[in-house]
Each structure stands twice: as C-alpha cells, then as structure tokens.
Scaffold this motif. Sequence first.
Motif, PDB file in Angstrom:
ATOM      1  N   ASP A   1       0.824  -1.206   0.000  1.00 28.98           N
ATOM      2  CA  ASP A   1       0.000   0.000   0.000  1.00 28.98           C
ATOM      3  C   ASP A   1       0.862   1.260   0.000  1.00 28.98           C
ATOM      4  O   ASP A   1       0.558   2.242  -0.690  1.00 28.98           O
ATOM      5  CB  ASP A   1      -0.919   0.007   1.220  1.00 28.98           C
TER       6      ASP A   1
ATOM      7  N   SER B   1       1.120   4.020  -2.975  1.00 29.49           N
ATOM      8  CA  SER B   1       0.803   5.405  -2.622  1.00 29.49           C
ATOM      9  C   SER B   1       1.915   6.348  -3.058  1.00 29.49           C
ATOM     10  O   SER B   1       1.662   7.426  -3.616  1.00 29.49           O
ATOM     11  CB  SER B   1       0.569   5.517  -1.116  1.00 29.49           C
TER      12      SER B   1
ATOM     13  N   GLN C   1       2.010   7.225  -6.702  1.00 28.61           N
ATOM     14  CA  GLN C   1       0.973   8.153  -7.134  1.00 28.61           C
ATOM     15  C   GLN C   1       1.199   9.579  -6.615  1.00 28.61           C
ATOM     16  O   GLN C   1       0.538  10.510  -7.089  1.00 28.61           O
ATOM     17  CB  GLN C   1      -0.394   7.655  -6.635  1.00 28.61           C
ATOM     18  N   ASP C   2       2.099   9.738  -5.667  1.00 28.99           N
ATOM     19  CA  ASP C   2       2.298  11.029  -4.997  1.00 28.99           C
ATOM     20  C   ASP C   2       3.577  11.686  -5.502  1.00 28.99           C
ATOM     21  O   ASP C   2       4.674  11.386  -5.050  1.00 28.99           O
ATOM     22  CB  ASP C   2       2.367  10.815  -3.487  1.00 28.99           C
TER      23      ASP C   2
END
Length: 261
Positions: A38, A42, A45-46
């Motif tokens: 996860d 994350s 995508q950031d």
Amino acid sequence: MSDQSLLFEIDDGVATLTLNRPESRNAMNMPMRAALRDAIYSIRQDRSVRAVILRGAGTAFCSGGDVHGMSVQTAEEGRNRIDDLHGWISQLVDLDRPTIAAVDGVAYGAGFSLALAADFVIASPRARFCMPFMKLGLIPDCAAFYTLPRAVGLARAKELIFTAREVSVDEARGMGVVLEVVESETLHARAAGVARALADASPIAFGLSKRALNMSLGSDLRTMLELECVAQAVALTTEFHREAVQRFRDKATPLFTWPVA
C-alpha cells in the motif's frame, strides 16, 4: 497502517518506510507485506515524494520472511503467495525516484532482497547480509534473481545463494552491495541527508536515467542508443534543465550538488 508493522512518514518530500517488528528483528509477515504494498503504490501516485528511505526499527533491518507464516499446502498456493509480492517489489525496483536502504544489523533473506531493491545501501558496521534460502530448501524471492547478479555479478551471486553464507558489511561493500558504512548512531541521519540531496536532482532526468540503467543489461546497443535519444529529447525540454543552464551562466548556486555534506 493500523497494525503498525510498517511506519510510513513523509517529511519535506522524503518518504520513510520503517519496518516495525523489532521483537522479531523486523521479520516480514503478511500484514507488513500488505502495508509495504500500500505504501509503495501510494508513493508512486504522490509526485510530492521526491525520495524514499527504507529502514528497520531497533537493531535490525529485516531478518527475512516470518517463518511462522510460511506453511502452504499446495504448489499453487505457494506460487500465488510469492506472485503477490511481485507487484509491489517490481514497483519499488523500478520506482523513478531515489531509494535509499539504511541497513543496521541483519538483512537476511527477503530483507537482503528488499535492500537490493534500493538504489543505494548505506549500512552500519554491524550490518550483516545473507541469502539463507538453501538452508530451508527454498529459493530467493523479492526479485533477488534480478537485483543480486546486477549488484555483484553472476558468479558471486551464485556463490552467495548456493552457500547461504553470511557476509560482513566490509565484504558487502567490497562486492558493491553497500555504498557507504557509517556508525549506527548516524546511519539514519546520513540516509536522510543522501535522500534529500538526491531529491534535489531533476525528477525527469533521474527517472529516465534509472529506467535506462535498469534496462541496460538486458538490451542491445541499438536499443539503448535509441532510448538515449528519446530520453534526452525529453530532458532538454524541462524547466529544471533551463534553470540549471541559466544558473551555470550566472555562476549561481546549482540546483543539484554532490557530495552530501
């Protein structure tokens, strides 16, 4: 992360993933694997995250997979269990941002593989590395068949896997696994300093260079030359490049400097 097996923090563009099971020397159990998945998804995508640090809580990096949860009943179950790792470990290996592993104490099995997934390993004098899978009648996982030969060469990778012997930090540095050795007390500060310095590099140039390097040993000359043409064409159009050139002309402070103080 509700079970706290992984601590995930972002500070000034640097994400720190701390394996947080010190009572088991940060052995990787299923909740930790899910938390790593996860967190890495994350981070991908950031775009505010410019660098990543991997570390362990306490006096170990990671002692490998949790042996208490390794039992499977069928080959299909075993394959699916490992295949589930491949999504996030491949995303980590191919992450287009700098990744630093700060290794203190043991990096065994999957822990060694996790460190190899980083761009650089900075280690303490008490760091130790091992691929112990042969002792358990298993094979390396977490992309070690890809990363280990690229780090140490094919013959040395065979030796480390077939003998399952432990490697000291000094030997690991001589092999090219470890970039720097620093005292345990300053290890995490040094990893953070390296991560922050690399975070100042052009994100486009860094990402393109890393992808090209990851492809280089499996590609021919013509493929790499074409990739170079396309990637450089993109890099030449970036604002980072334009500002860096202007600063050079003005004799101003560069956007990116090395070494780390």
